[in-house]
Design a protein around this motif. Structure first.
Motif, mmCIF file in Angstrom:
data_model
loop_
_atom_site.group_PDB
_atom_site.id
_atom_site.type_symbol
_atom_site.label_atom_id
_atom_site.label_comp_id
_atom_site.label_asym_id
_atom_site.label_seq_id
_atom_site.Cartn_x
_atom_site.Cartn_y
_atom_site.Cartn_z
ATOM 1 N N GLN A 467 0.852 -1.193 0.000
ATOM 2 C CA GLN A 467 0.000 0.000 0.000
ATOM 3 C C GLN A 467 0.889 1.244 0.000
ATOM 4 O OE1 GLN A 467 -2.643 0.706 3.361
ATOM 5 N NE2 GLN A 467 -4.157 1.554 1.939
ATOM 6 N N ALA A 482 4.315 -3.201 3.214
ATOM 7 C CA ALA A 482 4.061 -4.569 2.758
ATOM 8 C C ALA A 482 3.008 -5.207 3.654
ATOM 9 C CB ALA A 482 5.349 -5.378 2.810
ATOM 10 N N LEU A 483 1.976 -5.770 3.047
ATOM 11 C CA LEU A 483 0.901 -6.403 3.815
ATOM 12 C C LEU A 483 0.707 -7.839 3.318
ATOM 13 C CD1 LEU A 483 -1.448 -3.309 3.709
ATOM 14 C CD2 LEU A 483 -0.400 -4.256 5.790
ATOM 15 N N ALA A 484 0.730 -8.749 4.260
ATOM 16 C CA ALA A 484 0.675 -10.168 3.892
ATOM 17 C C ALA A 484 -0.743 -10.578 3.508
ATOM 18 C CB ALA A 484 1.179 -11.007 5.058
ATOM 19 N N ALA A 497 -5.285 -10.183 9.773
ATOM 20 C CA ALA A 497 -5.769 -10.084 11.155
ATOM 21 C C ALA A 497 -6.203 -11.453 11.661
ATOM 22 C CB ALA A 497 -6.931 -9.105 11.229
ATOM 23 N N ASN A 540 5.742 -5.031 8.637
ATOM 24 C CA ASN A 540 5.185 -5.238 9.990
ATOM 25 C C ASN A 540 5.901 -6.375 10.716
ATOM 26 O OD1 ASN A 540 2.650 -3.448 10.064
ATOM 27 N ND2 ASN A 540 2.505 -4.507 8.090
ATOM 28 N N PHE A 541 6.198 -6.116 11.963
ATOM 29 C CA PHE A 541 6.772 -7.159 12.823
ATOM 30 C C PHE A 541 5.842 -7.336 14.011
ATOM 31 C CE2 PHE A 541 11.401 -8.357 12.316
ATOM 32 C CZ PHE A 541 11.450 -8.055 10.959
ATOM 33 N N ILE A 661 -6.677 6.996 5.546
ATOM 34 C CA ILE A 661 -7.360 8.167 4.987
ATOM 35 C C ILE A 661 -8.290 7.674 3.878
ATOM 36 C CG2 ILE A 661 -7.069 10.392 3.823
ATOM 37 C CD1 ILE A 661 -4.334 10.600 5.080
ATOM 38 N N TYR A 681 -7.272 4.176 1.621
ATOM 39 C CA TYR A 681 -8.009 3.830 0.413
ATOM 40 C C TYR A 681 -8.258 5.048 -0.471
ATOM 41 C CZ TYR A 681 -9.066 -0.617 2.778
ATOM 42 O OH TYR A 681 -8.982 -1.820 3.404
HETATM 43 P P1 C2E Z 1 -1.545 -2.374 9.786
HETATM 44 O O1 C2E Z 1 -0.103 -2.592 9.826
HETATM 45 O O2 C2E Z 1 -2.059 -1.227 10.583
HETATM 46 O O3 C2E Z 1 -1.938 -2.224 8.283
HETATM 47 C C1 C2E Z 1 -2.908 -1.375 7.828
HETATM 48 C C2 C2E Z 1 -4.181 -2.094 7.617
HETATM 49 O O4 C2E Z 1 -5.216 -1.160 7.312
HETATM 50 C C3 C2E Z 1 -4.152 -3.025 6.412
HETATM 51 O O5 C2E Z 1 -5.008 -4.085 6.661
HETATM 52 C C4 C2E Z 1 -4.715 -2.164 5.325
HETATM 53 O O6 C2E Z 1 -5.272 -2.881 4.245
HETATM 54 C C5 C2E Z 1 -5.777 -1.441 6.060
HETATM 55 N N1 C2E Z 1 -6.085 -0.130 5.433
HETATM 56 C C6 C2E Z 1 -5.275 0.671 4.770
HETATM 57 N N2 C2E Z 1 -5.914 1.795 4.381
HETATM 58 C C7 C2E Z 1 -7.192 1.698 4.819
HETATM 59 C C8 C2E Z 1 -8.339 2.535 4.754
HETATM 60 O O7 C2E Z 1 -8.335 3.596 4.187
HETATM 61 N N3 C2E Z 1 -9.451 2.089 5.367
HETATM 62 C C9 C2E Z 1 -9.497 0.887 5.997
HETATM 63 N N4 C2E Z 1 -10.634 0.514 6.557
HETATM 64 N N5 C2E Z 1 -8.408 0.062 6.091
HETATM 65 C C10 C2E Z 1 -7.272 0.472 5.514
HETATM 66 P P2 C2E Z 1 -4.593 -5.552 6.443
HETATM 67 O O8 C2E Z 1 -3.755 -5.698 5.256
HETATM 68 O O9 C2E Z 1 -5.802 -6.369 6.589
HETATM 69 O O10 C2E Z 1 -3.622 -5.821 7.683
HETATM 70 C C11 C2E Z 1 -4.121 -5.841 8.958
HETATM 71 C C12 C2E Z 1 -3.012 -5.924 9.939
HETATM 72 O O11 C2E Z 1 -2.324 -7.175 9.867
HETATM 73 C C13 C2E Z 1 -1.919 -4.897 9.726
HETATM 74 O O12 C2E Z 1 -2.300 -3.685 10.260
HETATM 75 C C14 C2E Z 1 -0.762 -5.520 10.424
HETATM 76 O O13 C2E Z 1 -0.823 -5.240 11.794
HETATM 77 C C15 C2E Z 1 -1.001 -7.002 10.230
HETATM 78 N N6 C2E Z 1 -0.113 -7.488 9.158
HETATM 79 C C16 C2E Z 1 -0.273 -7.410 7.822
HETATM 80 N N7 C2E Z 1 0.759 -7.978 7.208
HETATM 81 C C17 C2E Z 1 1.602 -8.398 8.155
HETATM 82 C C18 C2E Z 1 2.886 -9.047 8.134
HETATM 83 O O14 C2E Z 1 3.477 -9.346 7.096
HETATM 84 N N8 C2E Z 1 3.466 -9.340 9.342
HETATM 85 C C19 C2E Z 1 2.852 -8.993 10.486
HETATM 86 N N9 C2E Z 1 3.479 -9.324 11.642
HETATM 87 N N10 C2E Z 1 1.682 -8.389 10.554
HETATM 88 C C20 C2E Z 1 1.047 -8.083 9.395
#
Ligand code: C2E
Ligand code: MG
Ligand code: MG
Length: 698
Positions: A467, A482-484, A497, A540-541, A661, A681
């Motif tokens: 993102q 980077a988001l998994a 999550a 993210n860690f 945002i 978004y």
């Molecule tokens: P995060 O690190 O706070 O990542 C941001 C999350 O908010 C992401 O969800 C993203 O898709 C979502 N997001 C971004 N912009 C918006 C928006 O405008 N509105 C809304 N409603 N959501 C938005 P995602 O990808 O589902 O990830 C959720 C959480 O999972 C992440 O929160 C992070 O804590 C964890 N995560 C994701 N990838 C990894 C990873 O590779 N390793 C670890 N340890 N945690 C991860």
């Protein structure tokens, strides 16, 4: 064995019996010259009365006496005292071989003849005294031994190897609730009571000792009490052996060590072991025909482990002890409690540092468990005085309330209670949760997912999306996060999550974390080849990843392998890190930061925000949680929080990213508030690596 020492002769009291005064005096004088203490009797009758009134070490007994002859005296004495208890040496005329033979048969230890050859007499006296003293000290030590055992409340056993019989003392039997008069005298009588899990070990230990391969037998095991429960006992024993070294018998003690085994030493309430024993007993197949309800409560004192650091170990132990006793008292002394809730009996135990458990048997109905939980919660919530200050603790409680005929086993019940506890803890401090069937289904599907996740790592089902993070002043792309993603073949996309916590619980987080970092860095390398300006990459860690041993080396390893510039990498962690061992975390973060890696606090404002820590740790970025950003254009409080966070960050030299945002209004307001970076978004959703490459190329 050491030869028993002769006591000093002046401790030895000899009674000289002779109705001839001259003979008597002669003997006495000579004995006293040798250091013996003497007493005299002038005939058979006086001899008997003196022997029954005093304790002599030896009697020199004339055979021919007018009032009562020596043989009669001997016969009388031997009715109560044998040759080892009171040695008697007959004194007789030289030609009286017949009466000497009679005396020896009647229990005389030896004889000397008149006129007395004194050196010979002394030699015989000493020989007899030596035997006598050996027996005496043996007897004394046996008595002491028996006394010690009685004092220590131990049972005794004595196994005759030759004929296979075993003597078990009354105490031995009482300890296990056995009828002391019932026939109980074989090794199998004993072994039949030993818990199957420990039986082989016990037999092995006995065998080893009998073979002479160990100095002593010492084994702890559970033995079945007649009340149906197991007791922990400690058996000690030593074999006595013949000249050839073969064991003739083995004997020893049995001590009830249940208390030390099944009670928690700090709080002196039962431990998990006893609790499980009780629960198993309750749910035993043969007994559960009896209908009835029970409830199990797993109680976790919230934040006690974290507070240990502030409070110190002594005070936190005091908290545990106080709470343990309070719980105990509330369950035990208040008979009203059982009346109130109609639970017949309760057991409380300490399972772990801050974890207790309560078992309530014979609950009236489904309402008993929540009522009792409420009661437990109140007991815990009462303030505790620590260092003159009142502190209030809360507890999370996981509950299983069931009926005995449901066919659950004790470990299932505990597993259910634990998952209820996990749910209670997720709701926040001070909550309780009742385990229900749906939860069980969730648990099963989680287990299935865990298996799937293992496979996912191997089968390339994991992917990364990126993102973009935007510089708000000019709308340019500064980097990305980077988001998994997990593309499950049957269930479709599973959000992080859901699977990241699962990965943490199952230990897969290390593998997944390494994969994410390596994949993201590899991707980053490709982008840089096409991009004019540097691109920041956030990864993210989770807390567990951060606490892994040697995390810095692993990160640097991956950066080296993928040729990624450490200055471009930002590691995102959440505020939960503030709850951990700060010194250690500080060390890790500092090491990473010294390599040029940025450290971002993610979801800032939702957790344990501590400004104090922010200034102490090498934090380079803050990501304001999207819950505040979402409300920023409508809610004054959210606005104030965002504004003060920005001000504070600025003064600490920390860069801020506003997360989530979604609208143009939010973007506009954040610009006014002078937020530097934004993500959400409204700009971009998470996109593939190739798509991101396209964005930065143009
Ligand atoms: P995060 O690190 O706070 O990542 C941001 C999350 O908010 C992401 O969800 C993203 O898709 C979502 N997001 C971004 N912009 C918006 C928006 O405008 N509105 C809304 N409603 N959501 C938005 P995602 O990808 O589902 O990830 C959720 C959480 O999972 C992440 O929160 C992070 O804590 C964890 N995560 C994701 N990838 C990894 C990873 O590779 N390793 C670890 N340890 N945690 C991860
Ligand atoms: Mg993040
Ligand atoms: Mg976030």
């Amino acid at each position: 064995m050491d030869k028993p020492k002769l006591p000093l002769q002046d401790d030895t009291l000899i009674l000289v019996v002779d109705d001839n005064e001259m003979n008597r005096d002669l003997l006495v004088r000579r004995l006293e010259r040798r250091g013996f203490i003497t007493d005299t009797a002038d005939g058979g009758k006086q001899a008997l009365s003196k022997i029954s009134a005093n304790t002599y070490d030896m009697v020199l007994l004339d055979i021919n006496m007018a009032d009562l002859d020596g043989i009669s005296v001997l016969t009388k004495v031997r009715e109560t005292q044998d040759t080892t208890q009171l040695p008697i040496i007959m004194v007789s005329a030289r030609d009286a071989s017949e009466s000497i033979a009679e005396a020896i048969n009647g229990g005389a230890n030896d004889y000397i003849t008149k006129p007395i050859d004194f050196p010979v007499a002394i030699a015989r006296i000493n020989t007899q005294l030596e035997v006598y003293n050996a027996h005496k000290s043996l007897r004394e030590s046996e008595e002491r031994y028996a006394l010690a055992f009685r004092g220590a409340n131990d049972g005794l056993w004595d196994w005759n190897i030759k004929d296979g019989s075993v003597y078990y003392s009354d105490r031995w039997k009482e300890m296990l609730g056995l009828d002391i008069n019932a026939k109980f005298d074989t090794p199998d009588d004993w072994f039949n009571l030993v818990h199957p899990e420990e039986l082989e070990k016990l037999k092995q230990a006995i065998e080893t000792h009998l073979l002479g391969q160990s100095d002593a037998l010492e084994q702890e095991y559970r033995a079945l009490h007649s009340d149906g429960t197991f007791r922990w006992v400690l058996t000690r024993g030593v074999a006595s052996r013949g000249a050839d070294g073969q064991a003739l018998r083995i004997s020893g003690s049995q001590t009830d060590v249940t208390r030390s085994k099944v009670y928690d030493p700090i709080t002196s309430i039962p431990n998990k072991f006893l609790f499980m024993d009780r629960l198993e007993w309750l749910l035993d197949k043969d007994r559960r025909k009896r209908l009835g309800r029970y409830a199990v409560f797993l109680i976790h004192i919230d934040r006690l482990e974290e507070l240990r650091e502030t409070l110190g170990p002594v005070a936190s132990e005091e908290v545990v002890v106080t709470l343990a006793h309070r719980l105990m008292d509330s369950l035990r002394t208040e008979d009203s409690l059982s009346r109130m809730f109609e639970a017949e009996a309760t057991t409380i135990s300490r399972h772990d540092n801050a974890d207790f458990a309560v078992l309530a048997e014979g609950c009236r109905d489904e309402t008993t468990a929540p009522k009792l939980a409420e009661r437990l919660r109140q007991v815990i919530n009462k303030p505790i005085q620590i260092d003159g200050k009142n502190m209030v603790f809360t507890a999370s409680i996981g509950i299983v309330a069931g009926a005995m005929d449901e066919g659950l086993e004790a470990p299932d019940v505990i597993a259910h209670a634990s998952s209820a506890l996990v749910r209670a803890e997720r709701k926040g401090p001070g909550n309780f949760e009742l385990f229900d069937k749906h939860m069980q289904q969730r648990a099963i599907s989680r287990l299935k997912m865990e298996t799937d996740l293992r496979r996912a790592v191997a089968d390339d089902e994991l992917a990364l999306h990126y993102q973009p993070i935007v510089k708000l002043t000019d709308g340019s792309i500064a980097g990305c996060e980077a988001l998994a993603r997990w593309r499950h073949p049957k269930r479709g996309n599973i959000p992080p999550a859901e699977f990241i916590p699962l990965a943490e619980e199952s230990g897969l987080i290390d593998v997944i974390g390494d994969w994410v970092l390596e994949e993201a860095c590899t991707q980053h390398k490709r982008w840089e080849e096409h991009s004019e300006k540097p691109i920041d990459l956030s990864v993210n860690f989770s807390l567990l990843q951060m606490q892994r041993d040697g995390v810095e080396d692993r990160v640097m390893d991956i950066l080296n392998r993928t040729q990624m510039d450490p200055n471009r990498l930002k590691i995102e962690i959440t505020e939960s890190i503030f709850m951990e061992d700060m010194e250690r975390i500080n060390g890790i973060l500092t090491n990473l930061n010294n390599e040029g890696i940025g450290i971002a606090i993610d979801d800032f404002g939702t957790g344990y925000s501590s400004l104090q820590y922010l200034s102490k740790l090498p934090i380079t970025h803050l990501k304001i949680d999207r819950s505040f950003v979402g409300d920023v254009s409508s809610d004054v409080a959210a606005q104030a929080i965002v504004q003060s966070t920005l001000l504070m960050a600025q003064s600490l030299g920390i860069q801020v990213v506003a997360e989530g945002i979604e609208t143009i209004d939010q973007e506009a307001l954040l610009k006014v508030l002078k937020a530097e970076y934004g993500q959400g978004y409204h700009f971009w959703r998470p996109i593939s690596g190739d798509e991101f490459a396209g964005l930065i190329k143009g």
